[in-house]
Design an enzyme around this catalytic site. Structure first.
Site, PDB file in Angstrom:
ATOM      1  CG  HIS A 105       9.977  19.333   3.132  1.00 35.68           C
ATOM      2  ND1 HIS A 105       9.223  19.070   4.261  1.00 35.68           N
ATOM      3  CD2 HIS A 105       9.216  20.134   2.344  1.00 35.68           C
ATOM      4  CE1 HIS A 105       8.054  19.689   4.159  1.00 35.68           C
ATOM      5  NE2 HIS A 105       8.028  20.327   3.014  1.00 35.68           N
TER       6      HIS A 105
ATOM      7  CG  ASP B 293      14.715  18.618   6.019  1.00 40.64           C
ATOM      8  OD1 ASP B 293      13.819  18.869   5.193  1.00 40.64           O
ATOM      9  OD2 ASP B 293      14.477  18.165   7.153  1.00 40.64           O
ATOM     10  CG  HIS B 294      13.627  14.670   4.485  1.00 44.27           C
ATOM     11  ND1 HIS B 294      13.555  13.680   5.432  1.00 44.27           N
ATOM     12  CD2 HIS B 294      13.282  15.820   5.119  1.00 44.27           C
ATOM     13  CE1 HIS B 294      13.151  14.207   6.588  1.00 44.27           C
ATOM     14  NE2 HIS B 294      12.978  15.504   6.413  1.00 44.27           N
TER      15      HIS B 294
ATOM     16  CG  ASP C  59      10.094  15.201   8.432  1.00 44.34           C
ATOM     17  OD1 ASP C  59      10.885  14.467   9.056  1.00 44.34           O
ATOM     18  OD2 ASP C  59      10.463  16.213   7.801  1.00 44.34           O
TER      19      ASP C  59
ATOM     20  CG  HIS D 210       5.851  16.901   6.968  1.00 45.16           C
ATOM     21  ND1 HIS D 210       6.106  17.908   7.866  1.00 45.16           N
ATOM     22  CD2 HIS D 210       6.968  16.787   6.195  1.00 45.16           C
ATOM     23  CE1 HIS D 210       7.338  18.383   7.645  1.00 45.16           C
ATOM     24  NE2 HIS D 210       7.877  17.722   6.630  1.00 45.16           N
TER      25      HIS D 210
ATOM     26  CG  HIS E 260       9.012  14.539   3.045  1.00 48.29           C
ATOM     27  ND1 HIS E 260       9.782  13.805   3.919  1.00 48.29           N
ATOM     28  CD2 HIS E 260       9.057  15.820   3.500  1.00 48.29           C
ATOM     29  CE1 HIS E 260      10.249  14.606   4.870  1.00 48.29           C
ATOM     30  NE2 HIS E 260       9.839  15.830   4.630  1.00 48.29           N
TER      31      HIS E 260
ATOM     32  CG  HIS F  76      13.834  16.114  11.645  1.00 44.10           C
ATOM     33  ND1 HIS F  76      14.665  17.123  11.248  1.00 44.10           N
ATOM     34  CD2 HIS F  76      13.014  15.871  10.597  1.00 44.10           C
ATOM     35  CE1 HIS F  76      14.352  17.495  10.008  1.00 44.10           C
ATOM     36  NE2 HIS F  76      13.347  16.749   9.591  1.00 44.10           N
TER      37      HIS F  76
HETATM   38 FE    FE Z   1      12.416  17.068   7.648  1.00 42.31          FE
HETATM   39 ZN    ZN Z   2       9.935  17.578   5.906  1.00 42.38          ZN
END
Ligand code: FE
Ligand code: ZN
Length: 258
Positions: free
Chosen positions: A61, A63-64, A136, A117, A59, A174
Site C-alpha cells: 500500500h 502509505d507504506h 497493518d 490485509h 506490504h 498506524h
Molecule cells: Fe496502512
Molecule cells: Zn495497508
C-alpha cells in the site's frame, strides 16, 4: 546486548502512519521499516546522524511504500520485501519468504507471512530487541481491514504473532488505537483490563504521544481480535459455540461497520 544497545525510533508520517528506524550503533547499520513519505524520515535520520542502509517493506500500500524511491536514491539502501508482491513493490534487492531472515548489522529479523490485509503482507520479528514490526496485520487493539485476504487467513496470521513472547513490543503501522478502543468497548464493555488500557490511551493521546508500540501481553489480554477464540467473546457477539474464525470474521465485519 549490554554495550551500545540497538535503538528503535518511531517517526510519525502522513496523517496517522508510523515508520520506524532500527539502528545498530556498533556497525552503524540502520533499517527503516516502511516508508510512508520521505521528508520526516530524512529529517529523523539527519537528527540522529544515521546513514540509511536498509529499507524493509511490510506490504504494497502507498502509505507504506511511497517514500521508498526518494530515500533509496539518496542513500543506496538495500530494499527488502515479499517475493509474493515483488510485482507491485518498489524494485527489491532482497525478495523474502516466510522463514527468511534479514541482517541489520548485528541484528537478525525473522520474516513472518501475515496475509489478510493484503495477501503478500509480511511482519519482521527481531528477538534481540524484543520487537515485531506488524504494520497493518496485528495493530494496537485492532487488526488491519481485510482488503485482499480472508478472515481465516488473517486469523491464522494473528495466531502466528500471538505465540511470540509476551514481552515483545508490537510496532504497528498506524495510530488507530483510540478508535480501536471505542470498538473494543462495544464487545467487552465491562472488562476491567480493557477499561484501564483505554484510560492509558486517553492520557497518551491527550499529550500527543503515540500508543505504539504496545506489548504483546497487553494485546493478548485486551485486543478483541486476539480474543475471538474465547467463549465469552463468542457469546458477546451473539455466536455462542461458534468456531474461532467465525467469531473473528464477525468481529472484523462489525469493525468495518463501526
Ligand atoms: Fe496502512
Ligand atoms: Zn495497508
Amino acid at each position: 546486548m549490554p554495550d551500545a544497545p540497538p535503538r528503535i525510533v518511531t517517526i510519525p508520517c502522513l496523517a496517522d502512519n508510523y515508520a520506524f528506524l532500527l539502528h545498530d550503533p556498533v556497525t552503524g547499520a540502520t533499517a527503516l521499516i516502511d516508508a510512508p513519505e520521505a521528508a520526516p524520515i530524512r529529517a529523523e535520520l539527519d537528527r540522529c546522524g544515521w546513514q540509511l542502509t536498509d529499507i524493509l517493506i511490510t506490504h504494497h500500500h502507498g502509505d507504506h511504500i511511497d517514500g521508498v524511491g526518494a530515500l533509496c536514491a539518496a542513500s543506496g539502501a538495500r530494499v527488502w520485501g515479499a517475493r509474493a508482491d515483488a510485482h507491485r513493490l518498489p524494485a527489491l534487492d532482497m525478495a523474502l519468504e516466510e522463514g527468511d531472515t534479514v541482517s541489520i548489522g548485528r541484528l537478525t529479523g525473522h520474516v513472518i507471512a501475515v496475509p489478510g490485509h493484503t495477501v503478500g503482507h509480511i511482519a519482521f520479528y527481531f528477538p534481540q530487541v524484543q520487537a515485531v514490526f506488524t504494520a497493518d496485520s496485528l495493530m494496537a487493539l485492532g487488526c488491519g481491514r481485510l482488503f485482499e485476504g480472508t478472515a481465516a487467513q488473517m486469523w491464522e496470521s494473528l495466531q502466528k504473532l500471538a505465540v511470540l513472547p509476551g514481552e515483545t513490543w508490537v510496532y504497528s503501522g498506524h495510530e488507530y488505537t483510540a478508535a480501536n478502543a471505542q470498538f473494543a468497548a462495544t464487545i467487552e464493555p465491562d472488562y476491567a483490563p480493557l477499561r484501564s488500557r483505554m484510560a492509558e490511551i486517553e492520557v497518551l493521546r491527550a499529550k500527543g504521544q503515540p500508543t505504539v508500540p504496545s506489548l504483546m501481553a497487553t494485546e493478548l489480554a485486551t485486543n478483541p481480535f486476539l480474543r475471538a477464540a474465547r467463549a465469552d467473546v463468542k457469546i458477546a457477539v451473539g455466536l455462542p459455540g461458534a468456531g474461532d474464525v467465525e467469531c473473528f470474521a464477525e468481529l472484523r465485519a462489525r469493525k468495518d461497520r463501526f
